[in-house]
Design a protein around this motif. Structure first.
Motif, mmCIF file in Angstrom:
data_model
loop_
_atom_site.group_PDB
_atom_site.id
_atom_site.type_symbol
_atom_site.label_atom_id
_atom_site.label_comp_id
_atom_site.label_asym_id
_atom_site.label_seq_id
_atom_site.Cartn_x
_atom_site.Cartn_y
_atom_site.Cartn_z
ATOM 1 N N ASP A 50 1.044 -0.465 0.293
ATOM 2 C CA ASP A 50 -0.216 0.260 0.469
ATOM 3 C C ASP A 50 -0.327 0.809 1.891
ATOM 4 O OD1 ASP A 50 -0.898 -0.266 -2.132
ATOM 5 O OD2 ASP A 50 -2.121 -2.032 -1.662
ATOM 6 N N LEU A 51 0.089 0.002 2.877
ATOM 7 C CA LEU A 51 0.068 0.483 4.263
ATOM 8 C C LEU A 51 0.985 1.693 4.409
ATOM 9 C CD1 LEU A 51 0.172 -2.880 6.288
ATOM 10 C CD2 LEU A 51 -1.770 -1.318 6.042
ATOM 11 N N ARG A 52 2.143 1.631 3.782
ATOM 12 C CA ARG A 52 3.078 2.754 3.851
ATOM 13 C C ARG A 52 2.435 4.022 3.316
ATOM 14 N NH1 ARG A 52 6.161 5.406 0.214
ATOM 15 N NH2 ARG A 52 8.144 6.305 0.930
ATOM 16 N N VAL B 283 9.146 -5.578 -1.608
ATOM 17 C CA VAL B 283 8.234 -5.425 -0.485
ATOM 18 C C VAL B 283 6.840 -5.801 -0.960
ATOM 19 C CG1 VAL B 283 7.232 -3.781 1.153
ATOM 20 C CG2 VAL B 283 9.633 -3.591 0.516
ATOM 21 N N PRO B 284 6.097 -6.607 -0.197
ATOM 22 C CA PRO B 284 4.744 -7.001 -0.619
ATOM 23 C C PRO B 284 3.866 -5.784 -0.901
ATOM 24 C CG PRO B 284 5.447 -8.293 1.269
ATOM 25 C CD PRO B 284 6.494 -7.233 1.074
ATOM 26 N N VAL C 65 -0.486 -0.215 11.270
ATOM 27 C CA VAL C 65 0.130 1.119 11.307
ATOM 28 C C VAL C 65 1.627 0.994 11.576
ATOM 29 C CG1 VAL C 65 0.248 3.302 12.568
ATOM 30 C CG2 VAL C 65 -1.968 2.319 11.989
ATOM 31 N N GLN C 66 1.996 0.115 12.520
ATOM 32 C CA GLN C 66 3.404 -0.078 12.833
ATOM 33 C C GLN C 66 4.166 -0.596 11.619
ATOM 34 O OE1 GLN C 66 4.519 0.824 16.029
ATOM 35 N NE2 GLN C 66 6.474 0.768 14.950
ATOM 36 N N ALA C 67 3.541 -1.523 10.873
ATOM 37 C CA ALA C 67 4.187 -2.038 9.656
ATOM 38 C C ALA C 67 4.363 -0.931 8.633
ATOM 39 C CB ALA C 67 3.353 -3.180 9.073
ATOM 40 N N PHE D 163 7.291 3.346 -9.092
ATOM 41 C CA PHE D 163 7.763 3.392 -7.706
ATOM 42 C C PHE D 163 7.706 2.010 -7.078
ATOM 43 C CE2 PHE D 163 7.151 7.965 -8.058
ATOM 44 C CZ PHE D 163 8.175 8.453 -7.277
ATOM 45 N N ARG D 164 6.653 1.280 -7.355
ATOM 46 C CA ARG D 164 6.486 -0.027 -6.734
ATOM 47 C C ARG D 164 7.527 -1.027 -7.227
ATOM 48 N NH1 ARG D 164 1.692 -1.144 -8.539
ATOM 49 N NH2 ARG D 164 2.283 -2.660 -10.119
#
Length: 265
Positions: A121-123, A115-116, A158-160, A106-107
């Motif tokens: 991970d944040l997603r 995407v970094p 969170v916004q990212a 997936f990554r």
């Protein structure tokens, strides 16, 4: 005879095959046909587990068949790297290996743009938090503050993560806009460069040179290019021949071009 507790500690699934003896034989065999056949039988025995792990990643934009292939590849890697002498059950080693292979897929392959890893991970953290909070906030999406409190992340992170949730795949410019009944696409809504912008620089460059021309030559250029008058009408108004007007226009344009080009260089 093993107790039920011992069997459960060895395998977390009731249908997990007992391949401990096969792995010990595999480790002792030299490279060759016999070893390859035993390796293939072990992989085949554990394929149901790999497919079960692949099933956990359904509905994420990838076909289940592709996920099965990736999980099978992770299983093969686990079989090749497993060392029975360490004393751990194969399943305890294979599960994180197969799961890691699927996540890596997936990554590395599912994002349209790179995407970094931190944003990915944040997603994932934000996505899981939204799933958890949906039980306590029915009928609405959790707020940024609620997600931040649940995850321990800052609101900017969170916004990212929320933005990354909407950016897993790119939208084609040919995609029809929601609510459009006439095939109006996203590309149709995008602006295009104004061709008049190309003349702005030229006009500003020539403006001071026009102002420095003699009054009669400046008037001739104004009548020709701004009032769209013909050369014969200009000649009639000024009381000179049309040939003279034509020579004056050509001479002024050549002079202005040379001066502007010289200024630019």
């Amino acid at each position: 005879m093993r107790t039920q507790a011992q069997a459960h500690a060895r395998h977390s699934h009731d249908d997990a095959p007992d391949t401990a003896a096969a792995f010990r034989r595999l480790a002792a065999l030299p490279p060759g046909r016999q070893r390859d056949e035993l390796r293939e039988r072990i992989v085949t025995a554990w394929l149901p587990m790999a497919e079960r792990l692949a099933g956990r990643f359904r509905s994420r934009g990838e076909s289940f068949e592709d996920l099965r292939q990736v999980a099978a590849l992770g299983l093969v890697k686990a079989v090749d790297r497993y060392d029975p002498d360490r004393g751990n059950a194969f399943e305890s080693y294979a599960v994180p290996t197969v799961t890691g292979e699927i996540k890596r897929h997936f990554r590395d392959h599912m994002w349209t743009l790179h995407v970094p890893r931190r944003v990915q991970d944040l997603r994932n953290r934000v996505r899981f938090a939204c799933q958890d909070l949906s039980q306590s906030t029915p009928g609405r999406r959790p707020t940024v503050a609620e997600i931040a409190e649940h995850t321990g992340l800052g609101e900017e992170d969170v916004q990212a993560g929320l933005e990354a949730l909407e950016s897993f795949t790119a939208l084609s410019l040919d995609a029809e806009l929601p609510g459009s009944d006439d095939g109006y696409s996203l590309g149709d809504a995008l602006g295009s460069p104004d061709p008049a912008l190309d003349t702005v620089v030229d006009r500003e460059a020539v403006r001071p040179r026009l102002a420095a021309l003699p009054e009669r030559e400046r008037a001739i250029l104004y009548m020709r290019f701004f009032n769209d008058m013909t050369q014969s009408r200009i000649a009639e108004q000024l009381g000179i021949s049309q040939m003279h007007v034509s020579r004056l226009i050509s001479r002024c344009c050549d002079r202005l071009r040379e001066q502007v080009l010289r200024d630019a260089s």
